[in-house]
Design a protein around this motif. Sequence first.
Motif, mmCIF file in Angstrom:
data_model
loop_
_atom_site.group_PDB
_atom_site.id
_atom_site.type_symbol
_atom_site.label_atom_id
_atom_site.label_comp_id
_atom_site.label_asym_id
_atom_site.label_seq_id
_atom_site.Cartn_x
_atom_site.Cartn_y
_atom_site.Cartn_z
ATOM 1 N N VAL A 121 72.676 -28.648 56.258
ATOM 2 C CA VAL A 121 72.135 -28.882 54.911
ATOM 3 C C VAL A 121 72.928 -28.065 53.888
ATOM 4 O O VAL A 121 73.267 -28.568 52.801
ATOM 5 N N LEU A 122 73.226 -26.830 54.221
ATOM 6 C CA LEU A 122 74.024 -25.990 53.317
ATOM 7 C C LEU A 122 75.424 -26.565 53.122
ATOM 8 O O LEU A 122 75.974 -26.523 52.022
ATOM 9 N N LYS B 175 77.834 -25.349 47.308
ATOM 10 C CA LYS B 175 79.272 -25.138 47.126
ATOM 11 C C LYS B 175 79.746 -23.866 47.822
ATOM 12 O O LYS B 175 80.848 -23.382 47.573
ATOM 13 N N LEU B 176 78.903 -23.338 48.697
ATOM 14 C CA LEU B 176 79.302 -22.170 49.470
ATOM 15 C C LEU B 176 80.490 -22.531 50.359
ATOM 16 O O LEU B 176 80.554 -23.646 50.895
ATOM 17 N N PRO B 177 81.449 -21.633 50.550
ATOM 18 C CA PRO B 177 82.577 -21.923 51.448
ATOM 19 C C PRO B 177 82.079 -22.241 52.860
ATOM 20 O O PRO B 177 81.147 -21.606 53.356
#
Length: 435
Positions: A247-248, A253-255
């Motif tokens: 889901v992340l 927009k986390l690497p």
Amino acid sequence: MLLALTGFVMIGLLMYFLLKGKAIPVTLFVVLPIIGALINGFGIADITDYIKSGVSTTWGMAALFVFVITYFGIMTDVGMFDKLVKKLIKIANGRVLGILLVVVLVSILGHLDGNSPTTYLIVIPAMAPLCKKLNIRISTIMMVCTATITVMNLVPWGGVLNRQSITLAMDSNELWHMYLPLQICGLVCCVGLAVIMARVEVKRGAGKIDVAATQEEETEVVDEAAAKLLRPKLLWYNVLLTVVVFVLLFTTKLPNYFIFMLGCVFALVVNFPDPKEQEARLAAHAPKAISLVATVLAAGVMVGILNNTGMIVAMAEFIINILPAALAKHLHLVFAFLGGFIGLAVSPDPLYYGILPVLIEVCGNYGIPATSVAIAFGVGADSCFTMAPVIASTYLGLAVSGMSLKDVMKTNFLPHWIIGLIMIVFGCLIGTIVV
């Protein structure tokens, strides 16, 4: 001239040594481009800058590999995939075609974000254990998955259209509407490939399995060391953690590497509270991670030198100059036909920012629209990018499938290239590509 010839020789040697298994990629990616740059008169200071530039584009993928390999290694250790495999075996009940069609469908859904690493991570780890039980080769799963990835890569937010829209100075969505009929044709080809490969696998004996016997065997654990790692009481925690990770990946927009870094931390801390056990799990999965990380960083050396020395553009101009005059007005089709080979050796930026503008300018003299040139070249070059040794995501696919680059090239190149050619011919027939 020397720059172009050096490039051709270098790419030829790279493919020869890789396919013959006479050298590992790390050695080739470092030695060949440095020698090529020195032959063309580039100094050590320039080469150093080029290497820094290239490695800066691959270090993020290298970091991702460390934590992806570790995360899925931990999930396998604790037995998270066991229940899934049993369930899928029941559903499949030996239907090889159904499994391969699921691979196509999941690859389509997984690649809606235009991100190859995400698709590999969704499809391969889940399907590999099942295919092992049903005697379906992992190479077949990879072939169908990567073929679908190449077609789905032609979305407006994907790498191909994003770069081409900049070169053409037009909206990527508008360009995609021109690509769409070819993309649909490509997806039909992927389904056809799944049907063909299902028949091939069935002839090999795939799908012939006694489901009840298999499940019975799985209740007996032979390896005591492996049994100690199983965490059946934490199954739902591990499933939930994996869902959160994906889901992340899709919604933030986390690497990518940071997301899997967090996943590894929470997986280790909860499943193995003892720090010594955590160290042991990291050490267990380190050898595979080190090899792939070294390869990806070394690929950055080659990418940096090829891009910054101008070798790629020089090679393209050389091909253009030696072509007979009769072929000049069909140059976009020539490069589309050769696109599968070109895409293996050239990373996306020089393809669409270096070679494409040259093609557009030459073809423009014969009245060929720039969009026709871009689409023909884009489909051709994109057809084999999933096995390109100069693209970092290739190695993620290798990591999760356990295949070698040589084997992937041998099994995947021809069907992928043919699908690309079918899409190009279809584009010519409907007028999207002007002949």
